[in-house]
Scaffold this active site. Structure first.
Site, PDB file in Angstrom:
ATOM      1  CG  HIS A  26      -3.669   1.611  -3.124  1.00 46.46           C
ATOM      2  ND1 HIS A  26      -2.166   1.492  -3.393  1.00 46.46           N
ATOM      3  CD2 HIS A  26      -3.788   1.594  -1.842  1.00 46.46           C
ATOM      4  CE1 HIS A  26      -1.646   1.602  -2.273  1.00 46.46           C
ATOM      5  NE2 HIS A  26      -2.450   1.669  -1.195  1.00 46.46           N
TER       6      HIS A  26
ATOM      7  CG  ASP B 226      -3.845  -2.611   0.331  1.00 49.21           C
ATOM      8  OD1 ASP B 226      -3.905  -3.942  -0.104  1.00 49.21           O
ATOM      9  OD2 ASP B 226      -2.938  -2.235   1.098  1.00 49.21           O
TER      10      ASP B 226
HETATM   11 ZN   LIG Z   1      -4.664   1.294   2.584  1.00 51.04          ZN
END
Ligand SMILES: [Zn+2]
Length: 254
Positions: free
Chosen positions: A206, A60
């Protein structure tokens, strides 16, 4: 998050409901998704129940100009497929990286335009964040995202149902969260993912965190050593590959 605690499982299958246009007219053109999306699938998915030894790695908040290409190299070296939940305003900033993500066989999902906490937003504001991002991804890759991940996982049950009805986008959460945004170090990220992953898992991480990217060789190799294979979010839902789908733009009228 209390209403997110119920784990939602879906079985692989093809939904057949016809694409319905949203009842509330939206000003902007949207992109028509294939008819088999939406329909019978639940609006929220955290993991899937599957006899196949598959997991979906998701990354992400990118693209990141330095880290995302490093991660792409790691995936390429191992022949692995992942899903990237990108932020719209970063897509327009680094379109070449987004193009590369798609060109190398990965899936791209919608993670909003500017990463706000959407839970207090009106439906119109939510759809604006999502439509703008869908459009940016479509402009760069020729394909719209077919799933959505809310920033911070913060999205009410009603909003998830609204998005599913209005845009046929299921909300994809996760079943494994290494808390990598707290920067616990690469070793902790890898250990947490390896400890939490089993068949059908959707793994959150992430690609804007250097510790996360550093953790990936060990993570990938560890999951593979346990016999787990890497599939995209579309694939784990039993849908065709994102890259193989055809889409068209439609103008919604009131
Ligand atoms: Zn996010």
């Amino acid at each position: 998050m209390t209403d997110l605690t119920r784990r939602c499982f879906v079985s692989a299958g093809t939904a057949t409901l016809a694409l319905g246009l949203p009842q509330a007219a939206q000003a902007a053109p949207v992109i028509a998704l294939p008819k088999d999306l939406g329909g019978h699938e639940p609006s929220t998915i955290m993991a899937v129940r599957t006899p196949s030894p598959v997991v979906s790695m998701t990354f992400d908040d990118g693209p990141h100009p330095r880290l995302t290409p490093i991660l792409l190299d790691m995936l390429k070296a191992r022949g692995l497929r992942a899903t990237f939940y990108v932020i719209g305003n970063r897509v327009v900033q680094w379109p070449d990286i987004v193009r590369r993500i798609a060109a190398e066989g990965h899936e791209i999902g919608n993670h909003s335009w500017s990463h706000p906490d959407l839970s207090g937003y009106s439906d119109a504001a939510v759809l604006s964040q999502i439509d703008r991002t869908t459009d940016a991804i479509y402009q760069v890759t020729g394909r719209p995202p077919v799933t959505f991940r809310p920033p911070y996982g913060s999205f009410t049950r009603r909003q998830r149902d609204m998005l599913h009805v209005q845009r046929k986008l299921p909300t994809i959460l996760w079943s494994v969260d290494p808390q990598d945004w707290r920067r616990p170090g690469a070793q902790a990220v890898a250990s947490r993912i390896l400890a939490g992953s089993r068949a059908g898992a959707i793994i959150l991480s992430h690609d804007i965190q250097s510790g996360t990217v550093q953790a990936m060789p060990q993570t990938f190799d560890g999951l593979r050593a346990r016999g787990l294979r890497f599939v995209s979010v579309s694939q784990i839902l039993g849908w065709p590959l994102w890259q193989s789908r055809r889409f068209k733009r439609v103008a919604l009228s009131g």
